[in-house]
Structure formats: structure tokens, C-alpha cells
Write an enzyme that holds these catalytic residues in place. Structure first.
Site: not given
Ligand code: ZN
Length: 489
Positions: A255-256, A259, A285
């Protein structure tokens, strides 16, 4: 120098200082000695004071007025649009209100943490009521007669309006509630074992590189809450490790990485300019979600990951790739947003969105918030909230004045659904690549379609250009119904 060049020079220094301030924040969550808390608060406060003074100085207003006629192309017009919006928003809010909000939210965050530990909403309620009162004042200053909630939303998702969100969520809620009911009736295996911390971090690093994260311009560290910070050539991520649950670490990392790849992928020519960051929270997101869910939790990629996890940890307690895939996508009852699966996550967001809209509109009093939360949770999830820390006190956002932020999480999912549909159409062999742990085509598609543009286009236009159609919830809902329909058959 022209007014435009003057502005860009001012901006470059401000952007550099903002990066330094961000790195202080990163340090605080990862490396800072415990005894440095008070000194760091003063250091960070000083940086914020300098940045605020630079954002609001009168010269900026004069230069912006003069620079309008000078913009010659799309990039310069976009730079000016960002600078004007930032200046107008910073100067709209009276300075004593901005200071009062900063002081109050720093106090409220502490009271929220204590109240959460005690499961005592009544202890937090008075300070939250004060935060809501000041946020309504701030919204009135920004709205200039328009909708208060729209004015707050503008900070996180420029151009988005509550009416549009209402329509998106109204289309999503019944289909998700229905899907949730079916998914909870199915049987979901779970992996079992002891998962060594170092082995998890090693695999996280491998996953980060697999997904295109450039570790020569980034780093991976441990923190209590996973996050990504920085932009350009210094974009850092954190993860956390639970030795009983490696998915927490591995999927937080992916997830990170989403980003971070967005920030690393922005056109280098925009570095330290207003275009040099992700364009909105929702678009940001969308990148983390598509890496984590549509790609990272796909059947094809799970097949590859199953092999890597067996290499790292030995037996996982599930017999084969299919069971592993089911374990990755397990749907179960739970109260906590951050632990929710792809279906239930959006229901968590809609609950918060409706409640915070009512608070800002003045239709719901903070004193009644806990009861309203519990009623709504029961309606959408089908069981009771057992304690405040599993309900209204679980998230930090409202205590720090973040109203208008929650819906961007679901917007990210909606955008990811749209991007994924177009990506699949453009890359016919995607699944066979994912099955080999080859993310190169998928991440290159995201980089050239979305990431490289930074703030050049408005959020909605950014997604529309990448997809070839205006974003809406249908692709996400179709994807979820297909995926979980097959998993619950
Ligand atoms: Zn995120």
C-alpha cells in the site's frame, strides 16, 4: 524577472522547507529519541510558522495578479492555479482562528488518545464539540456562502462536491451490504505459523522493489502506523510487523509503495514546484489501493506470493495457492476500519462520511455522535459496537480536525476500480505477468497514465484522461462482485 518567475522562486524555497518539515515528521515516527518530544514540537511549530508566513505574505497576492497575463502554456497555468488556490485558502481564514485550531487540535489529539484507552467517549466529547465549532467557523470563512462541507472537502479533493459523493455512495451502499452478507456466510481459511520479523522485512523489501519502488531514492523503516512521506528523490515508507500476521506487514508495505511510487514517478521537471506532488488524497489513495488490492490481492499475484512466502517461512498452514488466495482475501466480522477487507472498508467510510457531514451541517450534535455511530454500524454491519474504541473513538482524524478527509479513501477505491478496468483492457497478458511476480507493465502503465502528471490536471481530469471515461463506482462494484462472487460460490 517576471512575476511568474518571482513566484516560482518563492515557491521553490517554500517547497524545499516543506520537504524539510515533512522529514522532521518522518524522523519523529521512526528515529527520534523519546525524550525529544517537547523540543520537536517546538521545532515543528517553528517550521509551520515560517511556512504559513510565506504562504500568506502580501507580495504573493500582488505577484499572482501580475502573473496571470504571463502564463504561456498548460504547465504554467497549472502552476498558477495551484499557487492561487493555496494563497486564497491560506488568506481566507483569519489568523487567530488558524492559531486557535492548531492549539485546540493538538490538545484534542491527546484527549482522544486517553479517551480511547479508557473507552470513554464522554471524556472526549466536549473537546470534539469545540473542534467541530471551530471547523464550522473555518468552513464558513472558506465557503463564501456555499456549502460548508464542500469547502472542507476542497482541501483534500479539489473540485469534488458532497452532492457527487452522495450519488457515488448511494450507488455503492446497497450492493456492498448485499455482498458483505454473502461473503460473511462463506468459509475463509487463515494462514498459521510464526513469522520471523527479519524475514518479513526482507520479503517486504523484495515486494517494494517488485512493485517498482526505487530504494536508491527511498527507504523502508518500522513505525507504529505505516505511512509514506516526501516527494521527488527522497520518498520514504514505513511498515509494521506482527509475528502472528505477516499480511499486515506485507500488504501495508505494498500500500505505501503505491503512494511512494506516485511521488517518485512524477515528472522530474516538476520537482519542488506546486505540480511536484500527488494531485489529491483520492488520486493518491487510488495508487496505493490498486497496488495493494487489484494487483496485490489478485489470484495471479497471490500464486506467486504463495511461493515467496513458503520460501521465507516454510509451511503456511494452507494447502495450496487457492487456499492462500482465499486467506489473503478473507472476509470476517470486525469493527475496525483499518483491518477491513475490500468489501467492508467502503461501508466504514460511508458511515463516517454521513456522520461528519451532519456534524458540519449542524444537524448532529457531538453529544449524540456515539449513539448515531452505533445505530448506523448496526444497520450496515448487522451487529453491535461493543465498546467506544471499537466504534466512534477508533480513528484519530476528527480529533485533529480532519473533516472531509474520510471520503477520499473510498474515492481512491472508486478511482482504482476505473484504472484497473482500463489497465486490464490495455494489458491483455496482465495475469500471466502477475503470476510470475512481474509488475513492470502494470506499474509503467500507472506511471505514464497517472503518476508522471503530478498536479498538472485536476483530480477528476487526471483519472478521466488515464481511463478514457469519467470516474464512477460501477467498475469497482463490478470488480468486487465478480471477485467475491467467485470466492463465495
Ligand atoms: Zn493510503
Amino acid at each position: 524577472m517576471t512575476a511568474y518567475e518571482d513566484l516560482m522562486a518563492l515557491e521553490r524555497t517554500s517547497q524545499a522547507l516543506a520537504q524539510v518539515a515533512g522529514r522532521l515528521g518522518w524522523d519523529q515516527e521512526t528515529m527520534m529519541p523519546r525524550g525529544a518530544v517537547e523540543q520537536r514540537a517546538e521545532e515543528a511549530g517553528s517550521m509551520q510558522a515560517i511556512l504559513h508566513a510565506r504562504r500568506t505574505e502580501a507580495r504573493r497576492g500582488e505577484l499572482l495578479a501580475a502573473a496571470d497575463a504571463e502564463a504561456t502554456d498548460e504547465v504554467e497555468r497549472a502552476q498558477l492555479r495551484h499557487m492561487r488556490r493555496d494563497y486564497e485558502r491560506a488568506t481566507c481564514v483569519p489568523q487567530d482562528l488558524a492559531i486557535a485550531l492548531a492549539r485546540l487540535t493538538s490538545k484534542a489529539q491527546g484527549q482522544w488518545a486517553a479517551a480511547r484507552a479508557d473507552d470513554d467517549f464522554a471524556a472526549f466529547s466536549p473537546v470534539l464539540a469545540e473542534v467541530v465549532r471551530l471547523k464550522r467557523e473555518e468552513a464558513s470563512a472558506l465557503a463564501e456562502g456555499g456549502d460548508l462541507y464542500d469547502a472542507l472537502l476542497e482541501d483534500f479533493e479539489p473540485g469534488m462536491k458532497a452532492d457527487r459523493l452522495d450519488a457515488i455512495f448511494a450507488a455503492m451502499r446497497p450492493r456492498l451490504v448485499e455482498l458483505r452478507g454473502r461473503a460473511l456466510d462463506a468459509a475463509w481459511p487463515n494462514i498459521a505459523g510464526h513469522f520471523d520479523q527479519q524475514a518479513q522485512l526482507q520479503l517486504s523489501r523484495k515486494l517494494a522493489e517488485t512493485f517498482g519502488y526505487d530504494l536508491s531514492r527511498g527507504r523502508l523503516d518500522l513505525a507504529v502506523h505505516p505511512f509514506s512521506s516526501g516527494s521527488g528523490d527522497d520518498v520514504r515508507i514505513t511498515t509494521r510487523v506482527s509475528e502472528a500476521d505477516p499480511f499486515n506487514c506485507l500488504y501495508s508495505t505494498i500500500h505505501e509503495v503505491g503512494h511512494a511510487c506516485y511521488e517518485q514517478g512524477i515528472d522530474a521537471g516538476y520537482r519542488l514546484t506546486p505540480l511536484g506532488q500527488g494531485v489529491s488524497m483520492g488520486v493518491h489513495e487510488s495508487q496505493s489501493r490498486i497496488y495493494e488490492n487489484q494487483l496485490g490481492r489478485s489470484r495471479a499475484f497471490c500464486g506467486w506470493l504463495y511461493g515467496r512466502m513458503r520460501d521465507a517461512f516454510g509451511d503456511l498452514g494452507v494447502g495450496d495457492e487457492d487456499s492462500f488466495y482465499r486467506a489473503v482475501n478473507r472476509v470476517h466480522r470486525g469493527h475496525i476500519r483499518t483491518e477491513a477487507d475490500e468489501i467492508q472498508y467502503n461501508l466504514h467510510i460511508m458511515l463516517r462520511y454521513d456522520l461528519e457531514r451532519a456534524l458540519i451541517a449542524g444537524d448532529l450534535m457531538v453529544a449524540d455522535l456515539e449513539a448515531a455511530w452505533n445505530d448506523r454500524f448496526n444497520a450496515d454491519f448487522g451487529y453491535e459496537v461493543d465498546r467506544a474504541s471499537n466504534g466512534v473513538l477508533q480513528d484519530v482524524h476528527w480529533s485533529v480536525g480532519l473533516f472531509g478527509y474520510f471520503p477520499t479513501y473510498s474515492l481512491g477505491n472508486v478511482y482504482a476500480g476505473c484504472l484497473h478496468a482500463k489497465m486490464r483492457a490495455d494489458i491483455p497478458g496482465l495475469d500471466s505477468q502477475l503470476a510470475k511476480g512481474d509488475l513492470a507493465a502494470a506499474t509503467a502503465w500507472l506511471r505514464s497514465g497517472v503518476q508522471c502528471h503530478g498536479g498538472l490536471y485536476e483530480p477528476n481530469e487526471t483519472i478521466t484522461r488515464a481511463c478514457g471515461f469519467a470516474p464512477g463506482p460501477e467498475p469497482l462494484l463490478d470488480y468486487l462482485e465478480t471477485k467475491f462472487g467467485a470466492l463465495t460460490r
